[in-house]
Motif scaffolding. Sequence first.
Motif, PDB file in Angstrom:
ATOM      1  N   THR A 171       1.178  -5.792  10.446  1.00 36.24           N
ATOM      2  CA  THR A 171       0.174  -6.496   9.673  1.00 36.24           C
ATOM      3  C   THR A 171      -1.257  -6.172  10.076  1.00 36.24           C
ATOM      4  OG1 THR A 171      -0.628  -8.705   9.120  1.00 36.24           O
ATOM      5  CG2 THR A 171       0.357  -8.436  11.273  1.00 36.24           C
ATOM      6  N   GLY A 172      -2.149  -6.325   9.142  1.00 34.35           N
ATOM      7  CA  GLY A 172      -3.570  -6.136   9.405  1.00 34.35           C
ATOM      8  C   GLY A 172      -4.269  -7.454   9.657  1.00 34.35           C
ATOM      9  N   GLN A 173      -3.534  -8.540   9.613  1.00 35.01           N
ATOM     10  CA  GLN A 173      -4.178  -9.843   9.761  1.00 35.01           C
ATOM     11  C   GLN A 173      -3.383 -10.747  10.688  1.00 35.01           C
ATOM     12  OE1 GLN A 173      -4.181 -11.831   5.906  1.00 35.01           O
ATOM     13  NE2 GLN A 173      -2.009 -12.231   6.117  1.00 35.01           N
ATOM     14  N   GLU A 184       0.873  -1.177   0.000  1.00 32.15           N
ATOM     15  CA  GLU A 184       0.000   0.000   0.000  1.00 32.15           C
ATOM     16  C   GLU A 184       0.916   1.234   0.000  1.00 32.15           C
ATOM     17  OE1 GLU A 184      -3.261   0.829   0.107  1.00 32.15           O
ATOM     18  OE2 GLU A 184      -4.311  -1.063   0.436  1.00 32.15           O
ATOM     19  N   LYS A 242      -1.879  -3.527  12.445  1.00 35.33           N
ATOM     20  CA  LYS A 242      -2.362  -2.261  11.878  1.00 35.33           C
ATOM     21  C   LYS A 242      -3.824  -2.067  12.296  1.00 35.33           C
ATOM     22  CE  LYS A 242      -0.103  -2.281   7.329  1.00 35.33           C
ATOM     23  NZ  LYS A 242      -0.387  -2.558   5.906  1.00 35.33           N
ATOM     24  N   PRO A 243      -4.312  -0.828  12.423  1.00 37.69           N
ATOM     25  CA  PRO A 243      -3.549   0.422  12.455  1.00 37.69           C
ATOM     26  C   PRO A 243      -2.652   0.454  13.706  1.00 37.69           C
ATOM     27  CG  PRO A 243      -5.924   0.857  12.264  1.00 37.69           C
ATOM     28  CD  PRO A 243      -5.764  -0.587  12.571  1.00 37.69           C
ATOM     29  N   ALA A 244      -1.418   0.893  13.508  1.00 38.94           N
ATOM     30  CA  ALA A 244      -0.484   0.843  14.634  1.00 38.94           C
ATOM     31  C   ALA A 244      -0.238   2.237  15.188  1.00 38.94           C
ATOM     32  CB  ALA A 244       0.831   0.226  14.175  1.00 38.94           C
ATOM     33  N   PHE A 302       0.089   4.213   2.315  1.00 40.88           N
ATOM     34  CA  PHE A 302       0.346   3.933   3.729  1.00 40.88           C
ATOM     35  C   PHE A 302       1.838   4.101   4.033  1.00 40.88           C
ATOM     36  CE2 PHE A 302       0.011   2.139   7.857  1.00 40.88           C
ATOM     37  CZ  PHE A 302       1.109   1.315   8.017  1.00 40.88           C
ATOM     38  N   ALA A 347       1.011  -9.271   4.197  1.00 42.77           N
ATOM     39  CA  ALA A 347       0.346  -9.668   2.945  1.00 42.77           C
ATOM     40  C   ALA A 347       0.757  -8.756   1.807  1.00 42.77           C
ATOM     41  CB  ALA A 347      -1.166  -9.620   3.126  1.00 42.77           C
ATOM     42  N   VAL A 371       3.037   7.882   3.868  1.00 42.17           N
ATOM     43  CA  VAL A 371       2.608   8.727   4.990  1.00 42.17           C
ATOM     44  C   VAL A 371       3.331   8.320   6.274  1.00 42.17           C
ATOM     45  CG1 VAL A 371       0.632   9.587   6.325  1.00 42.17           C
ATOM     46  CG2 VAL A 371       0.363   9.059   3.925  1.00 42.17           C
ATOM     47  N   LEU A 372       3.491   7.015   6.467  1.00 45.59           N
ATOM     48  CA  LEU A 372       4.234   6.545   7.643  1.00 45.59           C
ATOM     49  C   LEU A 372       5.681   7.039   7.587  1.00 45.59           C
ATOM     50  CD1 LEU A 372       4.474   4.899  10.256  1.00 45.59           C
ATOM     51  CD2 LEU A 372       4.807   2.848   8.864  1.00 45.59           C
TER      52      LEU A 372
END
Lengths: 143, 224
Positions: free
Chosen positions: A82-84, A12, A104-106, A15, A56, A18-19
């Motif tokens: 990770t989001g998963q 992404e 995530k969101p962290a 993402f 992922a 911006v991070l």
Amino acid sequence: MGNSKVLLVDDEEEFASVLAERLTNRGIEADIANDGIEAIKKVKEKDYEAVILDFAMPGLDGIETLEILLKKNPDLQVVLLTGQATLEKGAEALKLGAKDVLEKPADINKIVSKIKDAQTERMLIVSKNAEERIKDILKTKSW
Amino acid sequence: MKKRNDTIMQLEFFGKITASVTHELNNVLSIINEYAGLLEDQVYMAESGMSINPAKLQRIHEKLIKQVARGEKIIKNLNKFAHTTDEDIAEFDLNEIIHNLVMLCQRFASLKRIDLKHEFSEESINVVSNPFEILRIIFNLIFTILDRAETSTEITITTSEQNNSIIISIIIIPASIDPEEIYSSLCEDKSLEYEIKSEFIDDSLKISITFQKKINNFQLIREK
């Protein structure tokens, strides 16, 4: 680019960028890779203090990328983001040598804290390696 | 092959779609979280005497709106999909539900770097059947193809009608998959009557599945 210390790996793009900007605001410079292959290439070219790696991704996923990175650079400090996160995947990542797994969101403060921990650990490894080399040199000189 | 309960297969289908969509939504929320954090950074910078750049704030605002719109679209797709379970037999537009399914499968395709699209005319194809079961069968085909296809494969879904039948075709370029492997993903699917066939055309493989356009009753074949 300046003295980059951290590599962010995430497909992404928005993402990651911006991070990266938020980390820069906190005095941490970050490069970006959008997939595992690009991450492996960048780690080969530059000495990063830490890698923040997504689970992922298309092509090589986070675990596959982690395995390859650590095989070539066993001292590399890698944090999975990770989001998963499942217990199983988290445990697998840690078993392979990741330093931590964050969901995530962290919270940016957690990410910064993990990066600082990674920097400290890396300094200890570099210092230990230097000590070993000095010992080897002294042995050969028989001093 | 071990016979599996239709209910379990339905749940597996629903679970796969939901897991993928929620992962995508989490990505959207993560981006929104980062932009919100960036706004907070601007506030801290202003409080410590640095000047605020209105153009930057405007850009962040626009990015946030874009991600909200992205999230909204994802939720609408999932909601449409969820409603296909409302009735055992319903009247629906085949193009609409297949297009929705292809949208829901985009993440699976992009993880494999495969191009997946739906080509269809603007005319509706009105069907009276069980929409969820049709989607489940087509999804099994798509998922199996995505699992076996090479990177950079192109998959095109087309929909058409002929007399009292509807035909959903999946065209795979290059034709690098054995059709028998694809059929094996369907061997337990007997909830709806259908015919399936495949043909090689130049460098492509075309799988066509034909359903009845109108059914009068529907009952899951439950394991005894």
